[in-house]
Design a protein around this motif. Structure first.
Motif, PDB file in Angstrom:
ATOM      1  N   LYS A 214       0.664  71.948  58.980  1.00 23.52           N
ATOM      2  CA  LYS A 214       0.738  70.558  58.524  1.00 23.52           C
ATOM      3  C   LYS A 214       2.042  69.894  58.974  1.00 23.52           C
ATOM      4  O   LYS A 214       2.053  68.730  59.396  1.00 23.52           O
ATOM      5  N   LYS A 215       3.150  70.621  58.885  1.00 21.36           N
ATOM      6  CA  LYS A 215       4.448  70.075  59.286  1.00 21.36           C
ATOM      7  C   LYS A 215       4.447  69.681  60.763  1.00 21.36           C
ATOM      8  O   LYS A 215       4.945  68.616  61.144  1.00 21.36           O
ATOM      9  N   ILE A 216       3.873  70.550  61.607  1.00 21.41           N
ATOM     10  CA  ILE A 216       3.810  70.265  63.046  1.00 21.41           C
ATOM     11  C   ILE A 216       2.945  69.033  63.303  1.00 21.41           C
ATOM     12  O   ILE A 216       3.322  68.125  64.054  1.00 21.41           O
ATOM     13  N   LEU A 217       1.779  68.975  62.659  1.00 23.49           N
ATOM     14  CA  LEU A 217       0.853  67.865  62.886  1.00 23.49           C
ATOM     15  C   LEU A 217       1.429  66.535  62.404  1.00 23.49           C
ATOM     16  O   LEU A 217       1.240  65.498  63.052  1.00 23.49           O
ATOM     17  N   SER A 218       2.126  66.555  61.289  1.00 23.61           N
ATOM     18  CA  SER A 218       2.755  65.326  60.784  1.00 23.61           C
ATOM     19  C   SER A 218       3.767  64.792  61.793  1.00 23.61           C
ATOM     20  O   SER A 218       3.856  63.580  62.030  1.00 23.61           O
ATOM     21  N   GLY A 219       4.535  65.707  62.412  1.00 24.44           N
ATOM     22  CA  GLY A 219       5.504  65.311  63.433  1.00 24.44           C
ATOM     23  C   GLY A 219       4.830  64.741  64.672  1.00 24.44           C
ATOM     24  O   GLY A 219       5.291  63.746  65.253  1.00 24.44           O
ATOM     25  N   VAL A 220       3.725  65.358  65.073  1.00 26.99           N
ATOM     26  CA  VAL A 220       2.980  64.883  66.249  1.00 26.99           C
ATOM     27  C   VAL A 220       2.428  63.480  65.996  1.00 26.99           C
ATOM     28  O   VAL A 220       2.546  62.584  66.841  1.00 26.99           O
ATOM     29  N   ILE A 221       1.819  63.297  64.831  1.00 27.15           N
ATOM     30  CA  ILE A 221       1.231  61.991  64.505  1.00 27.15           C
ATOM     31  C   ILE A 221       2.307  60.903  64.478  1.00 27.15           C
ATOM     32  O   ILE A 221       2.101  59.787  64.986  1.00 27.15           O
ATOM     33  N   LEU A 222       3.460  61.208  63.913  1.00 27.87           N
ATOM     34  CA  LEU A 222       4.572  60.249  63.873  1.00 27.87           C
ATOM     35  C   LEU A 222       5.020  59.889  65.284  1.00 27.87           C
ATOM     36  O   LEU A 222       5.265  58.719  65.602  1.00 27.87           O
ATOM     37  N   SER A 223       5.106  60.892  66.157  1.00 25.06           N
ATOM     38  CA  SER A 223       5.532  60.669  67.539  1.00 25.06           C
ATOM     39  C   SER A 223       4.525  59.797  68.299  1.00 25.06           C
ATOM     40  O   SER A 223       4.900  58.881  69.033  1.00 25.06           O
ATOM     41  N   ILE A 224       3.224  60.070  68.089  1.00 21.62           N
ATOM     42  CA  ILE A 224       2.184  59.311  68.782  1.00 21.62           C
ATOM     43  C   ILE A 224       2.134  57.871  68.277  1.00 21.62           C
ATOM     44  O   ILE A 224       1.937  56.930  69.048  1.00 21.62           O
ATOM     45  N   GLU A 225       2.327  57.675  66.967  1.00 18.59           N
ATOM     46  CA  GLU A 225       2.296  56.325  66.388  1.00 18.59           C
ATOM     47  C   GLU A 225       3.401  55.447  66.967  1.00 18.59           C
ATOM     48  O   GLU A 225       3.228  54.244  67.153  1.00 18.59           O
ATOM     49  N   LYS A 226       4.544  56.047  67.288  1.00 19.07           N
ATOM     50  CA  LYS A 226       5.650  55.290  67.880  1.00 19.07           C
ATOM     51  C   LYS A 226       5.271  54.787  69.273  1.00 19.07           C
ATOM     52  O   LYS A 226       5.635  53.689  69.683  1.00 19.07           O
ATOM     53  N   GLN A 227       4.512  55.610  70.015  1.00 26.10           N
ATOM     54  CA  GLN A 227       4.105  55.219  71.370  1.00 26.10           C
ATOM     55  C   GLN A 227       2.949  54.214  71.331  1.00 26.10           C
ATOM     56  O   GLN A 227       2.860  53.316  72.156  1.00 26.10           O
ATOM     57  N   ASN A 228       2.028  54.420  70.385  1.00 21.86           N
ATOM     58  CA  ASN A 228       0.900  53.505  70.158  1.00 21.86           C
ATOM     59  C   ASN A 228       0.021  53.329  71.399  1.00 21.86           C
ATOM     60  O   ASN A 228      -0.516  52.246  71.642  1.00 21.86           O
ATOM     61  N   ASP A 229      -0.114  54.356  72.226  1.00 21.85           N
ATOM     62  CA  ASP A 229      -0.945  54.219  73.426  1.00 21.85           C
ATOM     63  C   ASP A 229      -1.653  55.529  73.776  1.00 21.85           C
ATOM     64  O   ASP A 229      -1.930  55.797  74.932  1.00 21.85           O
TER      65      ASP A 229
END
Length: 526
Positions: A214-229
């Motif tokens: 869960k910790k890894i996935l939360s970090g990935v989702i946060l990173s992807i949301e910043k890029q938004n593409d």
């Protein structure tokens, strides 16, 4: 006159400068364009195909064409059109041009084939190709940036093969090696890194480490949301995060994550990922006893899976045919080479014979013994040819024994079947004798004969018994499955209908699925 000469000189100078500019730009430009095409894979597969084709049609470089075809092939695979994916990837230039390809492109070609096998659930073939490639010191020691990302993707693909074969520890080790070759200098590197993190979370979940996942996935989702593409990776991350909540029994939170993921790709043609999300949604709604939503998403899941199954079967038949044609061409090429070498040697030999013959004629009057030696040599040569021709003709008993399965071959096939049974690949609706033959690398005739002789049943009976034993074991050991409807259990275990599942379940266990579930439930409460 001077003015005209000056004008011509300026024109020539401009042409020279423009040609130099194009040469200077051709290398870097393609790398930038290819990286952009790869990025589009994860944004919109249809846009990626259109964009890559526009570059492909204007680029005459053979290696560039191969790279672009691979990107287009991946786009079709992400759409679930596996037949077109294999078709695009299999297009090759003429052999005379291919033999001059760089070492990178030779490795890249093998990676493409391993990727195709993996897409079609032929994991063992994919695993073997990658294992052979990564055994080469020349490859793993490379410092070239382009080669390093290819190595990273090879380790990633191997991790997927191992994860599917329920070996999460080895899968995680391969992802760790993959990360070591990533340097983040372009989008392909960044995307591969994010993929590795998502896959890592999945294998940690298999190792009963949900909090780490869960910790890894939360970090990935946060990173992807910043890029938004990056809708594909975003949806993939949400789909994996939903598994965490499902394991925890928090079905509402799991559904929330799945709906987020579906909203990212709802208007895009990432059909295999959609099919996985539909399956997870139907499973969670079933656990909540929400029959309306369960039937809604289960229908979407069944319909999308049916389309993908058809495409997978067609692609497997096509790729098997391609491999056979490739082998035949290889044999034909070898025969042509052998024939060519034979005629070259024969010409040289004939030239020597003619020279000797002329020489012997010139000395005929001086030495008659030389003529006798030459005639004897010719007779010996004819005799050797006659012996060789006889040796090349197969004996009758050798011909008769070709199609017999030896005890050693039978043991080898049984060993492969035993290893294959541990992978749960028999749960696939696509499973057929030809697919199993392709997965374990055994001739269909031999495979059918061994199954009939050693298992006491035909191929369909063998597969169906494996499926029933698997679902019966899950019902005993995983309480969650006791809440599922028989129709879902039938779908999950690879049967085409509820009635077929019920009939075969009773023939194997001696009781219907409902009675079996009742008995298991009683034993748990008592």
């Amino acid at each position: 006159m001077k003015k005209e000469t000056l004008t011509k000189n300026i024109q020539i100078l401009l042409i020279l400068l423009f040609s130099v500019f194009l040469k200077a730009q051709s290398g870097p430009d393609f790398n930038i364009l290819a990286d952009k095409a790869f990025q589009k894979l994860y944004q919109n597969p249809d846009d990626c195909i259109t964009y890559s084709l526009s570059i492909l049609n204007s680029d005459q470089n053979i290696e560039h064409k191969i790279i672009l075809r691979n990107i287009i092939s991946q786009a079709y695979a992400m759409k679930g059109d596996y037949l077109q994916s294999v078709n695009i990837a299999s297009q090759r230039e003429e052999f005379q041009e291919k033999k001059n390809l760089s070492y990178f492109m030779q490795v890249f070609g093998d990676y493409n084939l391993a990727d195709q096998y993996q897409n079609l659930d032929l994991y063992r073939q994919s695993q073997k190709i990658i294992f052979d490639l990564l055994s080469e010191d020349k490859l793993v020691r490379s410092d070239n940036k382009i080669m390093r990302i290819l190595i990273a993707k090879l380790y990633q693909l191997q991790a997927l093969n191992l994860g599917i074969n329920r070996n999460p520890a080895s899968a995680l080790e391969n992802l760790k090696k993959s990360d070591q070759y990533i340097d983040y200098h372009n989008e392909e590197n960044k995307i591969t890194s994010l993929e590795n993190k998502i896959f890592r979370s999945s294998y940690l979940m298999q190792q009963s480490k949900p909090e780490e996942a869960k910790k890894i996935l939360s970090g990935v989702i946060l990173s992807i949301e910043k890029q938004n593409d990056n809708p594909f990776l975003s949806a993939l991350a949400y789909e994996n995060l939903s598994r965490y909540y499902f394991v925890k029994g928090d079905y509402n939170s799991a559904i929330n994550e799945l709906e987020k993921g579906l909203s990212e790709i709802e208007n895009l043609s990432y059909n295999p990922l959609k099919y996985r999300i539909y399956a997870s949604l139907s499973k969670n709604y079933l656990a909540l006893h929400n029959n309306e939503k369960y039937h809604q998403y289960n229908k979407l899941y069944v319909d999308s899976r049916a389309q993908i199954d058809v495409s997978t079967k067609e692609a497997i038949r096509y790729i098997v045919k391609l491999v056979e044609n490739s082998q035949n061409k290889s044999l034909e090429f070898q025969k042509q080479n052998q024939s060519s070498r034979f005629w070259i040697l024969a010409s040289i030999f004939l030239l020597i014979i003619v020279s000797l013959f002329i020489y012997f004629l010139a000395l005929k009057s001086k030495n008659k013994d030389l003529k006798k030696q030459f005639e004897f040599f010719e007779k010996q040569k004819k005799k050797e040819k006659s012996i060789q021709i006889q040796a090349d003709v197969p004996k009758e008993d050798e011909i008769l024994n070709v199609n017999k399965v030896s005890k050693e071959k039978e043991d080898e096939i049984l060993q492969k079947l035993e290893e294959w049974e541990e992978t749960d690949e028999y749960l696939s609706k696509n499973m057929s004798l030809s697919m199993l033959s392709a997965q374990i690398g055994v001739n269909t005739k031999y495979l059918s004969e061994v199954i009939n002789n050693t298992k006491g049943k035909n191929f369909n009976g063998y597969i169906n018994e494996l499926r029933i034993n698997h679902i019966a074991h899950l019902l005993k050991t995983e309480p969650t499955y006791l809440n599922y409807k028989v129709s879902y259990l039938a779908e999950y275990s690879g049967f085409s209908s509820h009635s077929a599942f019920t009939t075969i379940f009773k023939s194997v266990t001696g009781m219907s699925p409902n009675v079996y579930i009742q008995e298991i439930s009683k034993s748990r409460t008592s």
